[in-house]
Scaffold this motif. Structure first.
Motif, mmCIF file in Angstrom:
data_model
loop_
_atom_site.group_PDB
_atom_site.id
_atom_site.type_symbol
_atom_site.label_atom_id
_atom_site.label_comp_id
_atom_site.label_asym_id
_atom_site.label_seq_id
_atom_site.Cartn_x
_atom_site.Cartn_y
_atom_site.Cartn_z
ATOM 1 N N ASN A 21 0.824 -1.204 0.000
ATOM 2 C CA ASN A 21 0.000 0.000 0.000
ATOM 3 C C ASN A 21 0.863 1.261 0.000
ATOM 4 O O ASN A 21 0.634 2.200 -0.777
ATOM 5 N N ALA A 22 1.879 1.282 0.876
ATOM 6 C CA ALA A 22 2.778 2.432 0.911
ATOM 7 C C ALA A 22 3.558 2.533 -0.399
ATOM 8 O O ALA A 22 3.821 3.634 -0.896
ATOM 9 N N HIS A 23 3.925 1.380 -0.955
ATOM 10 C CA HIS A 23 4.663 1.362 -2.214
ATOM 11 C C HIS A 23 3.857 2.036 -3.324
ATOM 12 O O HIS A 23 4.404 2.824 -4.109
ATOM 13 N N ALA A 24 2.563 1.749 -3.386
ATOM 14 C CA ALA A 24 1.708 2.355 -4.403
ATOM 15 C C ALA A 24 1.638 3.872 -4.221
ATOM 16 O O ALA A 24 1.639 4.634 -5.199
ATOM 17 N N MET A 25 1.588 4.324 -2.970
ATOM 18 C CA MET A 25 1.539 5.755 -2.699
ATOM 19 C C MET A 25 2.828 6.439 -3.145
ATOM 20 O O MET A 25 2.803 7.486 -3.816
ATOM 21 N N TYR A 26 3.975 5.850 -2.792
ATOM 22 C CA TYR A 26 5.254 6.457 -3.162
ATOM 23 C C TYR A 26 5.496 6.378 -4.671
ATOM 24 O O TYR A 26 6.144 7.252 -5.248
ATOM 25 N N ARG A 27 4.953 5.367 -5.322
ATOM 26 C CA ARG A 27 5.079 5.280 -6.781
ATOM 27 C C ARG A 27 4.360 6.462 -7.443
ATOM 28 O O ARG A 27 4.871 7.062 -8.393
#
Length: 333
Positions: free
Chosen positions: A211-217
């Protein structure tokens, strides 16, 4: 033309000063001063590269480029670091780093080469004059090494290089490179390579978070779009240059010199574009004021100082003229 954060240049110049070099004269030739650079602004890549080439000619110690990598901290990479650290594995992090390499401070190009037992992260350097080439390659290789090692330390991992290749002839200081990297270094190669064991690349990252990865992407994608912002007119070039400053601003003569023009030519061409230097200075100040009011908690007095006003009253009066409201009311909205 593409732009990127001026923070990389700031790190470089600060590192040079701590290593005993004297970069101030080079910056001055380009119309810049370290204490007036605003870390939140952007600089054209072509201009930054010209500054690096001039700095390379001025350094005295041939190992300066190698040692500069130690001055690039993880925080300076912004959301990119968090994007990499939320990947599922070291292999995924490397592939993601290659995809988003334009958010680093590299001028060379990264790619990944898989192998049977060893794989390599490959850096194809940008062609430059010999002295500047070694200075830039050393900085990019050591900076990349520092970033990877810092991430590993924070994650409790050890994915060390088995060997590092360098794309220029073996220098007299070759042993210093092996001491710095802690592994064999081979010179005279066509490209720079970090050789790693494949089993290390399969290590799972303890900070993986889809979830955090998608936000930072998403954040990184937005930064890539900002890098490609067009800056074709002289007006845009002047605004980009003025945006680099904090505390006080250069005059028309200084800006013209930094852009390779005479002051007369600068004023004439701006007039042909329907504007003038005084209005652009006000526009640059207004843009910085809006940014600071929206995105910081700095008091009005501090913002006034960053915009070059000796008194906050003068800033408040100017802002009311620009925005039709006071800085406090604008921030409150």
């Amino acid at each position: 033309m593409s732009t990127r954060s001026v923070l990389g240049l700031i790190y470089l110049v600060q590192g040079l000063k701590q290593l005993g070099e004297q970069p101030e004269a080079v910056l001055a030739r380009h119309g810049l001063s370290l204490d007036k650079l605003d870390p939140s602004t952007r600089i054209e890549r072509s201009r930054e590269l010209r500054i690096y080439a001039d700095l390379a000619e001025a350094v005295r110690d041939p190992l300066t480029g190698l040692r500069l990598g130690g001055f690039y901290g993880l925080a300076g990479y912004g959301p990119l670091v968090m994007l990499l650290m939320t990947c599922g594995s070291a292999y995924e992090a490397i592939q993601t780093g290659v995809r988003y390499q334009r958010l680093t401070y590299l001028f060379g190009t990264l790619r990944f080469e898989p192998g049977d037992k060893l794989s390599a992260l490959v850096l194809t350097p940008m062609a430059m004059e010999a002295r500047a080439f070694r200075f830039r390659v050393d900085g990019e290789v050591s900076g990349t090494y520092k970033m990877v090692r810092d991430m590993q330390v924070s994650l409790g991992l050890d994915i060390h290089a088995e060997r590092i290749d360098m794309p220029y002839p073996r220098p007299p200081e070759a042993l210093e490179y092996e001491r710095y990297f802690g592994c064999p270094v081979r010179f005279g190669e066509a490209e720079a390579r970090f050789w790693m064991r494949n089993e290390h690349l399969q290590l799972k990252l303890p900070s993986a978070d889809p979830n955090a990865h998608a936000m930072y992407r998403t954040m990184c994608d937005q930064q890539l779009v900002a890098q490609e912002a067009s800056s074709e007119t002289l007006k845009d070039r002047v605004l980009t240059h003025l945006g680099l400053f904090s505390g006080s601003y250069p005059g028309a003569e200084e800006v013209a010199k930094a852009l390779g023009l005479s002051e007369r030519t600068l004023r004439r061409q701006l007039g042909e574009e329907g504007t003038n230097f005084r209005d652009l200075l006000a526009e640059a100040r207004y843009a910085k004021a809006r940014h600071l009011l929206k995105h910081t908690a700095l008091p009005i007095e501090a913002i006034a100082q960053q915009l070059g006003y000796a008194e906050s009253a003068a800033f408040i009066h100017a802002f009311q003229r620009w925005a039709g409201t006071s800085p406090s009311a604008f921030r409150g909205r």
